[in-house]
Design a protein around this motif. Structure first.
Motif, PDB file in Angstrom:
ATOM      1  N   ILE A  88      19.095 -20.573  44.133  1.00 43.08           N
ATOM      2  CA  ILE A  88      18.839 -20.337  42.710  1.00 43.08           C
ATOM      3  C   ILE A  88      17.566 -19.507  42.494  1.00 43.08           C
ATOM      4  O   ILE A  88      16.777 -19.284  43.420  1.00 43.08           O
ATOM      5  CB  ILE A  88      18.673 -21.678  41.946  1.00 43.08           C
ATOM      6  N   LEU A  89      17.410 -19.077  41.240  1.00 45.88           N
ATOM      7  CA  LEU A  89      16.192 -18.394  40.821  1.00 45.88           C
ATOM      8  C   LEU A  89      15.660 -19.182  39.631  1.00 45.88           C
ATOM      9  O   LEU A  89      16.386 -19.416  38.672  1.00 45.88           O
ATOM     10  CB  LEU A  89      16.525 -16.963  40.388  1.00 45.88           C
ATOM     11  N   VAL A  90      14.408 -19.623  39.708  1.00 44.95           N
ATOM     12  CA  VAL A  90      13.857 -20.386  38.581  1.00 44.95           C
ATOM     13  C   VAL A  90      12.669 -19.641  37.983  1.00 44.95           C
ATOM     14  O   VAL A  90      12.006 -18.844  38.652  1.00 44.95           O
ATOM     15  CB  VAL A  90      13.391 -21.806  39.007  1.00 44.95           C
ATOM     16  N   THR A  91      12.404 -19.915  36.694  1.00 42.30           N
ATOM     17  CA  THR A  91      11.172 -19.424  36.074  1.00 42.30           C
ATOM     18  C   THR A  91      10.388 -20.637  35.583  1.00 42.30           C
ATOM     19  O   THR A  91      10.955 -21.707  35.357  1.00 42.30           O
ATOM     20  CB  THR A  91      11.460 -18.487  34.882  1.00 42.30           C
ATOM     21  N   LEU A  92       9.068 -20.435  35.431  1.00 37.00           N
ATOM     22  CA  LEU A  92       8.193 -21.535  35.051  1.00 37.00           C
ATOM     23  C   LEU A  92       7.476 -21.220  33.741  1.00 37.00           C
ATOM     24  O   LEU A  92       7.326 -20.053  33.364  1.00 37.00           O
ATOM     25  CB  LEU A  92       7.145 -21.783  36.145  1.00 37.00           C
ATOM     26  N   ALA A  93       6.989 -22.271  33.092  1.00 35.65           N
ATOM     27  CA  ALA A  93       6.316 -22.103  31.800  1.00 35.65           C
ATOM     28  C   ALA A  93       4.929 -21.482  31.963  1.00 35.65           C
ATOM     29  O   ALA A  93       4.430 -20.826  31.045  1.00 35.65           O
ATOM     30  CB  ALA A  93       6.205 -23.459  31.110  1.00 35.65           C
ATOM     31  N   ASP A  94       4.308 -21.692  33.124  1.00 39.06           N
ATOM     32  CA  ASP A  94       2.929 -21.214  33.289  1.00 39.06           C
ATOM     33  C   ASP A  94       2.820 -20.169  34.384  1.00 39.06           C
ATOM     34  O   ASP A  94       3.607 -20.148  35.320  1.00 39.06           O
ATOM     35  CB  ASP A  94       2.029 -22.399  33.668  1.00 39.06           C
ATOM     36  N   GLU A  95       1.803 -19.329  34.257  1.00 36.52           N
ATOM     37  CA  GLU A  95       1.485 -18.330  35.293  1.00 36.52           C
ATOM     38  C   GLU A  95       0.707 -19.036  36.384  1.00 36.52           C
ATOM     39  O   GLU A  95      -0.503 -19.214  36.265  1.00 36.52           O
ATOM     40  CB  GLU A  95       0.574 -17.255  34.687  1.00 36.52           C
ATOM     41  N   ILE A  96       1.378 -19.504  37.419  1.00 38.83           N
ATOM     42  CA  ILE A  96       0.597 -20.112  38.504  1.00 38.83           C
ATOM     43  C   ILE A  96       0.862 -19.366  39.795  1.00 38.83           C
ATOM     44  O   ILE A  96       1.859 -18.668  39.926  1.00 38.83           O
ATOM     45  CB  ILE A  96       0.854 -21.628  38.667  1.00 38.83           C
ATOM     46  N   ASP A  97      -0.063 -19.555  40.731  1.00 37.86           N
ATOM     47  CA  ASP A  97      -0.027 -18.792  41.963  1.00 37.86           C
ATOM     48  C   ASP A  97       1.011 -19.372  42.920  1.00 37.86           C
ATOM     49  O   ASP A  97       0.858 -20.494  43.389  1.00 37.86           O
ATOM     50  CB  ASP A  97      -1.438 -18.897  42.580  1.00 37.86           C
ATOM     51  N   ILE A  98       2.065 -18.617  43.185  1.00 34.64           N
ATOM     52  CA  ILE A  98       3.098 -19.089  44.119  1.00 34.64           C
ATOM     53  C   ILE A  98       3.513 -17.920  44.983  1.00 34.64           C
ATOM     54  O   ILE A  98       3.729 -16.817  44.479  1.00 34.64           O
ATOM     55  CB  ILE A  98       4.354 -19.587  43.365  1.00 34.64           C
ATOM     56  N   SER A  99       3.609 -18.147  46.292  1.00 36.49           N
ATOM     57  CA  SER A  99       4.135 -17.078  47.127  1.00 36.49           C
ATOM     58  C   SER A  99       5.155 -17.640  48.106  1.00 36.49           C
ATOM     59  O   SER A  99       5.351 -18.853  48.198  1.00 36.49           O
ATOM     60  CB  SER A  99       3.009 -16.342  47.847  1.00 36.49           C
ATOM     61  N   ARG A 100       5.789 -16.731  48.842  1.00 32.41           N
ATOM     62  CA  ARG A 100       6.784 -17.129  49.832  1.00 32.41           C
ATOM     63  C   ARG A 100       6.165 -18.162  50.765  1.00 32.41           C
ATOM     64  O   ARG A 100       5.026 -18.002  51.200  1.00 32.41           O
ATOM     65  CB  ARG A 100       7.218 -15.902  50.634  1.00 32.41           C
ATOM     66  N   GLY A 101       6.914 -19.216  51.047  1.00 29.27           N
ATOM     67  CA  GLY A 101       6.394 -20.251  51.931  1.00 29.27           C
ATOM     68  C   GLY A 101       5.933 -21.474  51.174  1.00 29.27           C
ATOM     69  O   GLY A 101       5.881 -22.562  51.727  1.00 29.27           O
ATOM     70  N   ASP A 102       5.632 -21.302  49.872  1.00 28.98           N
ATOM     71  CA  ASP A 102       5.272 -22.469  49.067  1.00 28.98           C
ATOM     72  C   ASP A 102       6.520 -23.303  48.795  1.00 28.98           C
ATOM     73  O   ASP A 102       7.642 -22.805  48.873  1.00 28.98           O
ATOM     74  CB  ASP A 102       4.686 -22.028  47.719  1.00 28.98           C
ATOM     75  N   VAL A 103       6.289 -24.564  48.455  1.00 30.74           N
ATOM     76  CA  VAL A 103       7.415 -25.425  48.107  1.00 30.74           C
ATOM     77  C   VAL A 103       7.235 -25.921  46.676  1.00 30.74           C
ATOM     78  O   VAL A 103       6.207 -26.508  46.340  1.00 30.74           O
ATOM     79  CB  VAL A 103       7.507 -26.637  49.065  1.00 30.74           C
ATOM     80  N   LEU A 104       8.242 -25.633  45.824  1.00 30.15           N
ATOM     81  CA  LEU A 104       8.246 -26.189  44.468  1.00 30.15           C
ATOM     82  C   LEU A 104       8.919 -27.546  44.545  1.00 30.15           C
ATOM     83  O   LEU A 104      10.010 -27.658  45.110  1.00 30.15           O
ATOM     84  CB  LEU A 104       9.070 -25.291  43.544  1.00 30.15           C
ATOM     85  N   ALA A 105       8.270 -28.571  43.967  1.00 29.13           N
ATOM     86  CA  ALA A 105       8.816 -29.919  44.113  1.00 29.13           C
ATOM     87  C   ALA A 105       8.722 -30.659  42.797  1.00 29.13           C
ATOM     88  O   ALA A 105       7.952 -30.278  41.906  1.00 29.13           O
ATOM     89  CB  ALA A 105       8.047 -30.663  45.186  1.00 29.13           C
ATOM     90  N   SER A 106       9.499 -31.733  42.685  1.00 26.82           N
ATOM     91  CA  SER A 106       9.424 -32.526  41.454  1.00 26.82           C
ATOM     92  C   SER A 106       8.012 -33.103  41.361  1.00 26.82           C
ATOM     93  O   SER A 106       7.465 -33.605  42.347  1.00 26.82           O
ATOM     94  CB  SER A 106      10.469 -33.627  41.458  1.00 26.82           C
ATOM     95  N   ALA A 107       7.413 -33.027  40.174  1.00 30.97           N
ATOM     96  CA  ALA A 107       6.004 -33.383  40.009  1.00 30.97           C
ATOM     97  C   ALA A 107       5.757 -34.867  40.281  1.00 30.97           C
ATOM     98  O   ALA A 107       4.678 -35.254  40.723  1.00 30.97           O
ATOM     99  CB  ALA A 107       5.542 -33.021  38.604  1.00 30.97           C
TER     100      ALA A 107
END
Ligand SMILES: Nc1ncnc2c1ncn2[C@@H]1O[C@H](COP(=O)(O)OS(=O)(=O)O)[C@@H](OP(=O)(O)O)[C@H]1O
Ligand SMILES: Nc1ncnc2c1ncn2[C@@H]1O[C@H](COP(=O)(O)OP(=O)(O)O)[C@@H](O)[C@H]1O
Length: 623
Positions: free
Chosen positions: A300-319
């Motif tokens: 999938i492709l997701v967008t977020l509400a805030d401009e935060i620093d994310i790059s390849r290799g990071d993991v987005l997870a449930s808060a």
């Protein structure tokens, strides 16, 4: 896709629960026949394959007038005989209730890596045993590997029951034996089924030949497991290893990846695992289709509400349930490299979408795959499995392999050849790192160096024994001292009397020898000194590791390029004569390799220039 019925059928097929499984056991146990029959009886074969099978059965089959299902899989056996490296052959079949992907992994010891590949993505293993033979060494090895690579559900397929007259006693004894093994290995669920792959007993439906068996047929059991697996996947915490940051213009920033665990909905609060920054999901897209939610396995492709620093290799997870983050782990490693694993060497580690540097800091033990016995080891050879401590150069988000196979499994890559040299699974994070923090100090390198009126450097001499490293290094230090510089000379022979007195000259000891001296040199450079290192340091990997510890321009590699014949002629310490006489094993240049530097800042030819003039050239670089 104009045919609505086809589209409909595909959609139904896609929505069915899916089970990935492996089959273990040798060809003699009836593995090929079993898979062949499953494919045939579930209608997974095309008409031409069936007629070819009929023909082949009549011509080469071993079953008289009957179909020899084993022939279906013989392509693989043929490849193997020709010495073609085979990976894992995947086959697909489905029923009304579920679809299946079966990995057929070769079972011999030299194919351990292939078995690991198949097992690492499978939910279930069918371990075949021949009712007449009982448990074999192979049964133990396969069960161990299946468990090691995360399979919790095993079907003990007691095959060839027709050849023991469907005797319940034989079945019960075998099941009891296997249950003991499964308990020892920590396999949670074992379902034992009496079968005849050849006759089809208990394969598609319960057999009248085993009235004493009340359990499901193999296919019914596989269908039930498919349903259970599908339910479990989405209930875990959401994990999206970010593969790609999509930024087509200033106004859009999306994060693409495949969901490694859990489900996600628009509006869900999420956290970037390593940095701890939080935000909320504002959109989810699957290709061009916007989704309200997505689940495990979807890309999938997701967008977020805030401009935060994310790059390849990071993991987005449930808060609410973020994954742990660490840089040191206890792991199982399956070594796949032709050259052995050397503890202390720096390899590239890939886990999820992250790539970092990693070193094995300790091999706790290796495992005899046949007996599961722990054995002492200093290195790991091809196909060996070791239990090791691993240290990374930065903390990453992970999960224990038990909990998540995507974020708990990794590969190691040789940085020179770019070959994959190991596959591994994370057992747990070592706490030692979590409680040790880098202490910020007020007096820094710059202040120390300014006081000494010099630019700190590491002058790293490498070359064969007797090439002239010590002679030139010694002259360099005298020259720098005469100019009022603050220096220190670290010489291999000397450091080996103290800090490194526990190390010999095996490849793994040299790796550690050089790693330690590089760390010491780094501390001294941080202290503001000009450090001169004079070690054979024969391996490119460790010289690169040393270089990477320093800032740009601080590390000066000096290759004392004296031919072996000349070093041997000099033979100052009589070591070459002894090595040639076989009295010193692992002697550099004789029976231990020296890898010539490819990008040294200075190359010194001691056969053409005097030590004094060479020393002056080096000193000039440092002044
Ligand atoms: N097997 C073997 N191979 C190479 N050298 C040997 C060996 N055994 C003893 N010696 C002596 O040890 C010195 C090399 O130590 P180093 O610490 O520089 O070696 S290494 O960097 O770990 O390869 C080296 O010193 P130099 O001659 O000054 O290089 C030798 O005197
Ligand atoms: N141009 C040269 N530079 C350095 N050493 C030389 C040169 N020519 C001859 N030699 C001799 O070679 C030997 C090198 O020994 P050493 O400096 O101990 O080597 P290493 O430290 O590399 O083992 C010494 O005996 C030295 O006098």
């Amino acid at each position: 896709m104009n045919d609505p019925t086809l589209a409909q059928r595909l959609a139904t097929h896609e929505s069915k629960p899916r089970l990935r499984f492996i089959t273990c056991g040798s060809v003699d146990d009836g593995k090929s026949t079993l898979i062949g029959r499953l494919l045939h009886d579930t209608g997974a074969l095309f008409d031409d394959q069936i007629s070819a099978l009929d023909n082949d059965s009549r011509r080469h089959g071993t079953q008289g007038a009957d179909v020899d299902y084993a022939l279906l899989l013989d392509g693989l056996a043929a490849e193997r005989e020709q010495g073609i490296t085979i990976d894992v052959a995947y086959r697909y079949f489905s029923t009304d209730a579920a679809s299946f992907i079966v990995a057929d992994c070769p079972g011999h010891e030299q194919y351990t890596r292939n078995m690991a590949t198949g097992a690492s993505t499978a939910d279930l293993a069918i371990v075949l045993v021949d009712a007449r033979k009982g448990l074999l060494t192979q049964t133990r090895r396969h069960s161990y590997l299946a468990r090691l690579f995360g399979i919790r559900h095993v079907v003990l397929a007691v095959n060839k029951m027709d050849l023991v007259a469907y005797d319940q006693g034989v079945f019960d004894t075998l099941v009891a034996d296997y249950q003991a093994l499964a308990t020892a290995l920590g396999i949670e669920a074992v379902t034992a089924i009496p079968l005849s792959g050849l006759r089809g007993d208990n394969l598609m439906m319960p057999s009248p030949n085993t009235p004493w068996y009340r359990g499901p047929s193999l296919l019914a059991h596989l269908e039930a497991c498919a349903r259970a697996t599908g339910r479990a996947a989405d209930s875990a915490g959401f994990r999206l290893p970010v593969q790609w940051v999509c930024r087509p213009n200033q106004d859009f920033r999306g994060f693409a990846g495949q969901i490694a665990a859990g489900a996600v909905r628009v509006g869900d609060p999420v956290v970037v695992a390593a940095s701890g920054q939080t935000s909320t999901i504002t959109s989810i897209a699957l290709g061009d289709t916007p989704l309200a939610q997505a689940g495990t396995g979807q890309s999938i492709l997701v967008t977020l509400a805030d401009e935060i620093d994310i790059s390849r290799g990071d993991v987005l997870a449930s808060a609410s349930t973020p994954p742990p983050v660490a840089d040191q782990f206890a792991v199982h490693l399956l070594w796949m490299g032709a050259a052995p694993l050397l503890p202390g060497r720096s390899y590239a580690l890939k886990l999820g979408t992250a790539t970092v540097n990693a070193q094995v800091t300790e091999i706790k033990h290796k495992v005899d795959v046949n007996t599961q016995e722990p054995l002492a080891a200093k290195r790991l050879e091809l196909n060996e499995i070791g239990y090791c401590n691993l240290s990374l150069d930065q903390a990453i988000a992970f999960e224990a392999y038990e909990n998540n196979r995507t974020l708990g499994a990794f590969i190691l890559i040789d940085k020179q050849t770019l070959a994959t040299v190991a596959g591994g699974t994370i057992d747990f994070a070592l706490r030692r790192a979590a409680n040790v923090h880098w202490q910020a100090l007020d007096v820094d390198q710059e202040a120390r160096a300014a006081l000494k009126h010099q630019t700190p450097r590491c002058l790293w001499f490498t070359g064969l024994s007797g090439s002239g490293k010590s002679t030139i290094a010694n002259l360099v230090e005298k020259r720098l001292l005469a100019e009022g510089r603050h220096t220190y000379l670290l010489d291999g022979d000397n450091v080996r009397h103290g800090l490194n007195r526990d190390l010999g000259f095996s490849a793994e000891d040299r790796v550690e020898n050089v790693r330690r001296v590089a760390e010491v040199a780094k501390l001294m450079v941080d202290a503001g000194l000009i450090v001169i290192v004079s070690f054979i340091s024969p391996f490119r990997d460790e010289r690169r590791l040393a270089r990477e510890l320093f800032k740009e321009g601080e590390f000066v590699e000096i290759f004392v390029d004296t031919p072996l014949a000349e070093c041997e002629r000099r033979d100052l310490k009589g070591l070459y004569a002894k090595a040639r006489a076989g009295l010193i094993p692992n002697f550099t240049g004789i029976d231990s390799p020296y890898e010539r530097p490819e990008h040294a800042e200075l190359v010194l030819d001691t056969t053409r220039e005097s030590p004094e003039s060479l020393a002056q050239r080096v000193a000039d670089r440092a002044l």
